[in-house]
Design a protein around this motif. Structure first.
Motif, PDB file in Angstrom:
ATOM      1  N   VAL A  23      19.419  13.147  14.887  1.00  0.00           N
ATOM      2  CA  VAL A  23      19.860  14.156  15.857  1.00  0.00           C
ATOM      3  C   VAL A  23      20.362  13.501  17.139  1.00  0.00           C
ATOM      4  N   THR A  24      19.678  12.470  17.617  1.00  0.00           N
ATOM      5  CA  THR A  24      20.142  11.825  18.844  1.00  0.00           C
ATOM      6  C   THR A  24      21.436  11.050  18.588  1.00  0.00           C
ATOM      7  N   ASP A  25      21.628  10.542  17.378  1.00  0.00           N
ATOM      8  CA  ASP A  25      22.923   9.931  17.038  1.00  0.00           C
ATOM      9  C   ASP A  25      24.037  10.970  17.121  1.00  0.00           C
ATOM     10  N   GLU A  84      10.405  24.631  24.154  1.00  0.00           N
ATOM     11  CA  GLU A  84      11.582  23.781  24.276  1.00  0.00           C
ATOM     12  C   GLU A  84      12.459  23.885  23.030  1.00  0.00           C
ATOM     13  N   HIS A  85      11.858  23.992  21.856  1.00  0.00           N
ATOM     14  CA  HIS A  85      12.632  24.207  20.630  1.00  0.00           C
ATOM     15  C   HIS A  85      13.453  25.488  20.762  1.00  0.00           C
ATOM     16  N   ARG A  86      12.816  26.579  21.181  1.00  0.00           N
ATOM     17  CA  ARG A  86      13.494  27.878  21.286  1.00  0.00           C
ATOM     18  C   ARG A  86      14.632  27.838  22.297  1.00  0.00           C
ATOM     19  N   GLU A  87      14.394  27.180  23.441  1.00  0.00           N
ATOM     20  CA  GLU A  87      15.425  27.109  24.478  1.00  0.00           C
ATOM     21  C   GLU A  87      16.649  26.347  23.981  1.00  0.00           C
ATOM     22  N   LEU A 106      25.332  20.980  28.016  1.00  0.00           N
ATOM     23  CA  LEU A 106      25.082  20.170  26.830  1.00  0.00           C
ATOM     24  C   LEU A 106      24.572  18.794  27.235  1.00  0.00           C
ATOM     25  N   ARG A 107      25.193  18.197  28.236  1.00  0.00           N
ATOM     26  CA  ARG A 107      24.737  16.878  28.706  1.00  0.00           C
ATOM     27  C   ARG A 107      23.288  16.958  29.187  1.00  0.00           C
ATOM     28  N   GLU A 108      22.963  18.016  29.902  1.00  0.00           N
ATOM     29  CA  GLU A 108      21.586  18.210  30.368  1.00  0.00           C
ATOM     30  C   GLU A 108      20.646  18.429  29.177  1.00  0.00           C
ATOM     31  N   ALA A 109      21.089  19.206  28.203  1.00  0.00           N
ATOM     32  CA  ALA A 109      20.260  19.501  27.038  1.00  0.00           C
ATOM     33  C   ALA A 109      19.980  18.237  26.225  1.00  0.00           C
ATOM     34  N   VAL A 110      20.958  17.363  26.119  1.00  0.00           N
ATOM     35  CA  VAL A 110      20.743  16.108  25.393  1.00  0.00           C
ATOM     36  C   VAL A 110      19.719  15.254  26.131  1.00  0.00           C
ATOM     37  N   ASP A 111      19.817  15.209  27.445  1.00  0.00           N
ATOM     38  CA  ASP A 111      18.830  14.461  28.237  1.00  0.00           C
ATOM     39  C   ASP A 111      17.431  15.063  28.052  1.00  0.00           C
ATOM     40  N   GLU A 112      17.353  16.388  28.075  1.00  0.00           N
ATOM     41  CA  GLU A 112      16.068  17.068  27.854  1.00  0.00           C
ATOM     42  C   GLU A 112      15.540  16.798  26.447  1.00  0.00           C
ATOM     43  N   LEU A 113      16.433  16.699  25.472  1.00  0.00           N
ATOM     44  CA  LEU A 113      16.024  16.410  24.099  1.00  0.00           C
ATOM     45  C   LEU A 113      15.353  15.042  24.012  1.00  0.00           C
ATOM     46  N   ILE A 117      11.581  14.500  22.705  1.00  0.00           N
ATOM     47  CA  ILE A 117      11.239  13.585  21.622  1.00  0.00           C
ATOM     48  C   ILE A 117      10.163  12.602  22.069  1.00  0.00           C
ATOM     49  N   ALA A 118      10.263  12.120  23.286  1.00  0.00           N
ATOM     50  CA  ALA A 118       9.244  11.197  23.799  1.00  0.00           C
ATOM     51  C   ALA A 118       7.872  11.866  23.846  1.00  0.00           C
ATOM     52  N   LYS A 119       7.832  13.150  24.185  1.00  0.00           N
ATOM     53  CA  LYS A 119       6.549  13.866  24.200  1.00  0.00           C
ATOM     54  C   LYS A 119       5.929  13.920  22.813  1.00  0.00           C
ATOM     55  N   GLU A 120       6.771  14.059  21.819  1.00  0.00           N
ATOM     56  CA  GLU A 120       6.262  14.090  20.452  1.00  0.00           C
ATOM     57  C   GLU A 120       5.865  12.690  19.986  1.00  0.00           C
TER      58      GLU A 120
END
Length: 155
Positions: A23-25, A84-87, A106-113, A117-120
């Motif tokens: 997904v990050t790719d 966060e998944h729902r948002e 989108l750029r912000e959402a990718v940063d948030e993603l 992921i780090a939290k998981e």
């Protein structure tokens, strides 16, 4: 992700991490496509992100999250991850890459993603090593398989 706790060796966690990497790719590729002016490729990659994330989230939420959220120690943490998944899902459902504000978002959402992921990977996955019983691992893996019916030989 840490490399010292051993959770990377658990087959289910390996699958989750592989999905995060895919997904990050796609996310990085989408942003690079936008930077080069290729909105068509960016849209394809955003669609791929959404498709892969939905299967990933189903596997997490119906498996690992479901069994770990029964423990009060993890319930609030997992609730926040699910929000966060729902948002992100809601955003990906309506994103229009022809709108400048959506491209910024989108750029912000990718940063948030990446933070999500780090939290998981740095929090929940290592905790799962001590939190889950054998039966709970079995339930978690069954949920992942259910979310990925075409994944032959995995888990």
């Amino acid at each position: 992700m840490c490399h010292y706790c051993g959770c990377r060796e658990i087959p289910l966690i390996k699958e989750f991490i592989a999905e995060h990497e895919s997904v990050t790719d796609a996310a990085g590729g989408a942003l690079r496509a936008l930077d080069s002016g290729d909105r068509g490729l960016a849209a394809e990659l955003v669609t791929r992100m959404g498709r892969e994330l939905r299967a990933h989230w189903q596997g997490e939420e119906q498996g690992l999250f479901a069994v770990m959220s029964g423990d009060e120690e993890y319930a609030g943490y997992i609730d926040a991850l699910m929000r966060e998944h729902r948002e992100l899902s809601a955003f990906l459902d309506q994103v229009d890459l022809n709108r400048a504000e959506d491209v910024v978002r989108l750029r912000e959402a990718v940063d948030e993603l990446y933070h999500h992921i780090a939290k998981e990977e740095d929090g929940l996955f290592p905790a799962s090593l001590t939190a889950l019983s054998g039966d709970e691992w079995d339930l978690s893996m069954a949920a992942w398989r259910s979310a990925h019916p075409d994944a032959r030989g995995a888990l």
